[in-house]
Each structure stands twice: as C-alpha cells, then as structure tokens.
Write a protein that holds these residues in place. Sequence first.
Motif, PDB file in Angstrom:
ATOM      1  N   LEU A  76       0.883  -1.164   0.000  1.00  0.00           N
ATOM      2  CA  LEU A  76       0.000   0.000   0.000  1.00  0.00           C
ATOM      3  C   LEU A  76       0.920   1.212   0.000  1.00  0.00           C
ATOM      4  O   LEU A  76       1.621   1.471   0.972  1.00  0.00           O
ATOM      5  CB  LEU A  76      -0.903   0.010   1.236  1.00  0.00           C
ATOM      6  CG  LEU A  76      -1.780   1.260   1.410  1.00  0.00           C
ATOM      7  CD1 LEU A  76      -2.720   1.428   0.220  1.00  0.00           C
ATOM      8  CD2 LEU A  76      -2.564   1.201   2.709  1.00  0.00           C
ATOM      9  N   LYS A  77       0.930   1.939  -1.115  1.00  0.00           N
ATOM     10  CA  LYS A  77       1.839   3.078  -1.274  1.00  0.00           C
ATOM     11  C   LYS A  77       1.025   4.365  -1.244  1.00  0.00           C
ATOM     12  O   LYS A  77       0.086   4.534  -2.022  1.00  0.00           O
ATOM     13  CB  LYS A  77       2.632   2.951  -2.573  1.00  0.00           C
ATOM     14  CG  LYS A  77       3.577   1.749  -2.582  1.00  0.00           C
ATOM     15  CD  LYS A  77       4.275   1.577  -3.907  1.00  0.00           C
ATOM     16  CE  LYS A  77       3.334   1.062  -4.968  1.00  0.00           C
ATOM     17  NZ  LYS A  77       4.032   0.770  -6.247  1.00  0.00           N
ATOM     18  N   ILE A  78       1.420   5.270  -0.323  1.00  0.00           N
ATOM     19  CA  ILE A  78       0.667   6.496  -0.084  1.00  0.00           C
ATOM     20  C   ILE A  78       1.578   7.702  -0.292  1.00  0.00           C
ATOM     21  O   ILE A  78       2.678   7.755   0.264  1.00  0.00           O
ATOM     22  CB  ILE A  78       0.113   6.527   1.362  1.00  0.00           C
ATOM     23  CG1 ILE A  78      -0.705   5.262   1.657  1.00  0.00           C
ATOM     24  CG2 ILE A  78      -0.718   7.783   1.593  1.00  0.00           C
ATOM     25  CD1 ILE A  78      -1.014   5.076   3.130  1.00  0.00           C
ATOM     26  N   SER A  79       1.114   8.653  -1.071  1.00  0.00           N
ATOM     27  CA  SER A  79       1.828   9.926  -1.222  1.00  0.00           C
ATOM     28  C   SER A  79       0.999  11.020  -0.563  1.00  0.00           C
ATOM     29  O   SER A  79      -0.217  11.098  -0.769  1.00  0.00           O
ATOM     30  CB  SER A  79       2.035  10.269  -2.705  1.00  0.00           C
ATOM     31  OG  SER A  79       2.985   9.427  -3.293  1.00  0.00           O
ATOM     32  N   THR A  80       1.665  11.874   0.215  1.00  0.00           N
ATOM     33  CA  THR A  80       0.942  12.912   0.939  1.00  0.00           C
ATOM     34  C   THR A  80       1.774  14.173   1.050  1.00  0.00           C
ATOM     35  O   THR A  80       2.985  14.159   0.832  1.00  0.00           O
ATOM     36  CB  THR A  80       0.547  12.411   2.349  1.00  0.00           C
ATOM     37  OG1 THR A  80      -0.245  13.404   3.000  1.00  0.00           O
ATOM     38  CG2 THR A  80       1.790  12.137   3.185  1.00  0.00           C
ATOM     39  N   THR A  81       1.110  15.256   1.390  1.00  0.00           N
ATOM     40  CA  THR A  81       1.778  16.546   1.524  1.00  0.00           C
ATOM     41  C   THR A  81       2.416  16.685   2.905  1.00  0.00           C
ATOM     42  O   THR A  81       2.042  15.978   3.844  1.00  0.00           O
ATOM     43  CB  THR A  81       0.774  17.703   1.323  1.00  0.00           C
ATOM     44  OG1 THR A  81      -0.363  17.492   2.170  1.00  0.00           O
ATOM     45  CG2 THR A  81       0.307  17.756  -0.118  1.00  0.00           C
ATOM     46  N   PRO A  82       3.386  17.600   3.065  1.00  0.00           N
ATOM     47  CA  PRO A  82       4.029  17.809   4.372  1.00  0.00           C
ATOM     48  C   PRO A  82       3.009  18.181   5.446  1.00  0.00           C
ATOM     49  O   PRO A  82       2.008  18.846   5.190  1.00  0.00           O
ATOM     50  CB  PRO A  82       4.977  18.984   4.097  1.00  0.00           C
ATOM     51  CG  PRO A  82       5.273  18.901   2.644  1.00  0.00           C
ATOM     52  CD  PRO A  82       4.010  18.419   1.999  1.00  0.00           C
ATOM     53  N   GLY A  83       3.284  17.712   6.672  1.00  0.00           N
ATOM     54  CA  GLY A  83       2.416  18.025   7.801  1.00  0.00           C
ATOM     55  C   GLY A  83       1.341  16.993   8.044  1.00  0.00           C
ATOM     56  O   GLY A  83       0.752  16.934   9.117  1.00  0.00           O
ATOM     57  N   PHE A  84       1.073  16.154   7.038  1.00  0.00           N
ATOM     58  CA  PHE A  84      -0.027  15.201   7.149  1.00  0.00           C
ATOM     59  C   PHE A  84       0.437  13.838   7.641  1.00  0.00           C
ATOM     60  O   PHE A  84      -0.392  12.996   7.995  1.00  0.00           O
ATOM     61  CB  PHE A  84      -0.710  15.055   5.788  1.00  0.00           C
ATOM     62  CG  PHE A  84      -2.070  14.399   5.843  1.00  0.00           C
ATOM     63  CD1 PHE A  84      -3.138  15.047   6.434  1.00  0.00           C
ATOM     64  CD2 PHE A  84      -2.264  13.135   5.319  1.00  0.00           C
ATOM     65  CE1 PHE A  84      -4.385  14.445   6.496  1.00  0.00           C
ATOM     66  CE2 PHE A  84      -3.505  12.531   5.371  1.00  0.00           C
ATOM     67  CZ  PHE A  84      -4.567  13.192   5.962  1.00  0.00           C
ATOM     68  N   PHE A  85       1.737  13.626   7.687  1.00  0.00           N
ATOM     69  CA  PHE A  85       2.279  12.308   7.997  1.00  0.00           C
ATOM     70  C   PHE A  85       1.771  11.788   9.344  1.00  0.00           C
ATOM     71  O   PHE A  85       1.405  10.616   9.473  1.00  0.00           O
ATOM     72  CB  PHE A  85       3.803  12.356   7.996  1.00  0.00           C
ATOM     73  CG  PHE A  85       4.454  11.020   8.215  1.00  0.00           C
ATOM     74  CD1 PHE A  85       4.635  10.151   7.155  1.00  0.00           C
ATOM     75  CD2 PHE A  85       4.869  10.624   9.479  1.00  0.00           C
ATOM     76  CE1 PHE A  85       5.224   8.909   7.352  1.00  0.00           C
ATOM     77  CE2 PHE A  85       5.453   9.391   9.682  1.00  0.00           C
ATOM     78  CZ  PHE A  85       5.635   8.534   8.615  1.00  0.00           C
ATOM     79  N   ALA A  86       1.742  12.655  10.365  1.00  0.00           N
ATOM     80  CA  ALA A  86       1.345  12.214  11.707  1.00  0.00           C
ATOM     81  C   ALA A  86      -0.085  11.680  11.731  1.00  0.00           C
ATOM     82  O   ALA A  86      -0.400  10.743  12.473  1.00  0.00           O
ATOM     83  CB  ALA A  86       1.490  13.362  12.702  1.00  0.00           C
ATOM     84  N   VAL A  87      -0.962  12.250  10.891  1.00  0.00           N
ATOM     85  CA  VAL A  87      -2.355  11.804  10.849  1.00  0.00           C
ATOM     86  C   VAL A  87      -2.463  10.391  10.283  1.00  0.00           C
ATOM     87  O   VAL A  87      -3.384   9.639  10.597  1.00  0.00           O
ATOM     88  CB  VAL A  87      -3.198  12.781   9.997  1.00  0.00           C
ATOM     89  CG1 VAL A  87      -4.664  12.387  10.003  1.00  0.00           C
ATOM     90  CG2 VAL A  87      -3.036  14.199  10.511  1.00  0.00           C
TER      91      VAL A  87
END
Length: 298
Positions: free
Chosen positions: A94-105
Amino acid sequence: MNIEKLEYLVEVAKTGSFSIASQNLYVSQSAISQSIVSIEKKLGVKLFERSRGNSAILTSEGEEIVATVKELFIKYQELIEKAQIINNNVNGKLKISTTPGFFAVLLKPISSIRDDYPKINIEIFQKPGQDIIEDILEERSDIGVLPFIKHLLENNDRLVYHNLFEAKMKLMVNKNSPLAEEAFVTPQQILNETLITYDGEFIHLFKKLFYKQFGAMNELFTTTNTDTLKKAIEENLGVSFVPAFNGVNYNLSDDVILLDIIDYDAVNLQYVWIMSSKKHCSRMIKDYISKLKEELNS
C-alpha cells in the motif's frame, strides 16, 4: 484473449493514440497494435478507425466493447481480491503519497490497517501536490492525499478524487514578529511582510490569487524543504502560508506560531484523496480511507 491485451485496448481507447498508450504502459507500439488487431479478429468487430500519426478513434461498436471491458477489469480485480481474503492472503504494498504536515495523521490508520492485513508492506512518500498526482499517474503510489487543485484534478479522466476533509490556510510567523501580538492577521497586514514559500502547486495558486486581490509581497525564497522553511521562520526572516487542519503536525519549535487569516474567503481549503481511474479501489484501500476519516474526526 488475455487480460493484458484487454488492458492495451482500454489504454488506446483512453488516450486515442497507439504511441501514447505504448509510453504509458511501457510496451512497444507494435505489441499493442498487434494485440488490438488480434482482439478485432477474435471478436469480428472493428474497434478503431486508424489515421496518420498513430491516432485511434473508437468506432461505435468499439465504444460498446470498451465499456464492457472496463466492467470486466473491475470484476477481475474483485475476483483476485476476494480469493485473497478467503485465503487470508492479502499481500503486496500500500503506497501512499501525501503533503508535508499530514504524515502524523496517517500513523494510527496505518497501524490499524496493518493489523487487519498483516502481510502487506506500507510505503509513504511526502511530496508537493503536483508530484503526488504524478506518482498516481505513473503508478508509483496507490493513493494520494493533497489539497484540491482544480486545474489538475477536475475533468482529468485518468484520476478519481473524493473529498476527505476541510482545512484553512494560516500564516506561519516568528513569535517575536509584531504580527504575533494578535491571534489573527488581515491580508493588509500580511502584505508588508517578507514571504517564504513552500514550492507546491497549491501554495503557488493560493499566492497568485492573494497577489491578484491584494498586491504582491517581497519574496525571500522558495523551497520544497520544510525544515529549511521552518528554520527561516525561526530566525524571523519572513512569514509563510501553510495549510492547517485537525491533526496537522509541522513539528514547530516554540519560536514559531500559526495565525488565523481573516477577511479572506480563499483561506478555506478542501483536501481530497485520489487514485488512478484505471485501478480497482480494493477493500484494503476502502478500509484504510475509512480508518483515516475516523482519525480525522476524532
């Protein structure tokens, strides 16, 4: 006739070009062309009108066939997934790309989905919005989480997107800045500051609209390195626009604060999750999105 040949058919129909389909699928153009000819002979139906420049236009019969093939793809992917669930053997990545700041969520939902699907591997990439879209299109990621970028997402038949949560654009400032004396700032107050910009498509669009309505600001630099950006704010070299939402974590030092921006409706943002339109939305992805929404609403 195999699944791979049908995939070629769908891609040529989508792109309207043998050469573009070849590039997208990393398959030789001749292999795709031969597969289409083979399918036409097997079905006894002409699927495309060919023309110079390797363009391909679906015939009316071809449109009906491709619509059915798309349904077959979904059923095939559902079949594979169901067999894996029955055998308790859902694996892969499962590969997820996300914007900065969202990782903790993402962390709690990731831990939870890993408990439900213990044989999967999970990879997370942190990137600007335009790079997330590219990851999805190039199949480097399964899903992406990013602000809604209208001109890149709307009417893009290669992607599907769904609303995830709402956020607000805020102003990151040093605690010793005169602006920090209040809990909020107006656009007029911001104009006199030096701007440090995160190099993401959505931030650039926000900045462009802000400048159009209120006037340009003095800009120090642009970067994709969030640590560099935060360091510059810590040293009181300028201010920066950043999205803020429930659970966001920029790991800010005590020298940096976020201020609400008032008297400007464009600060209201919509975040979405996206995936490729040609991929089946698996049970695992659906479960993960459900857990992510629970975390955002907690």
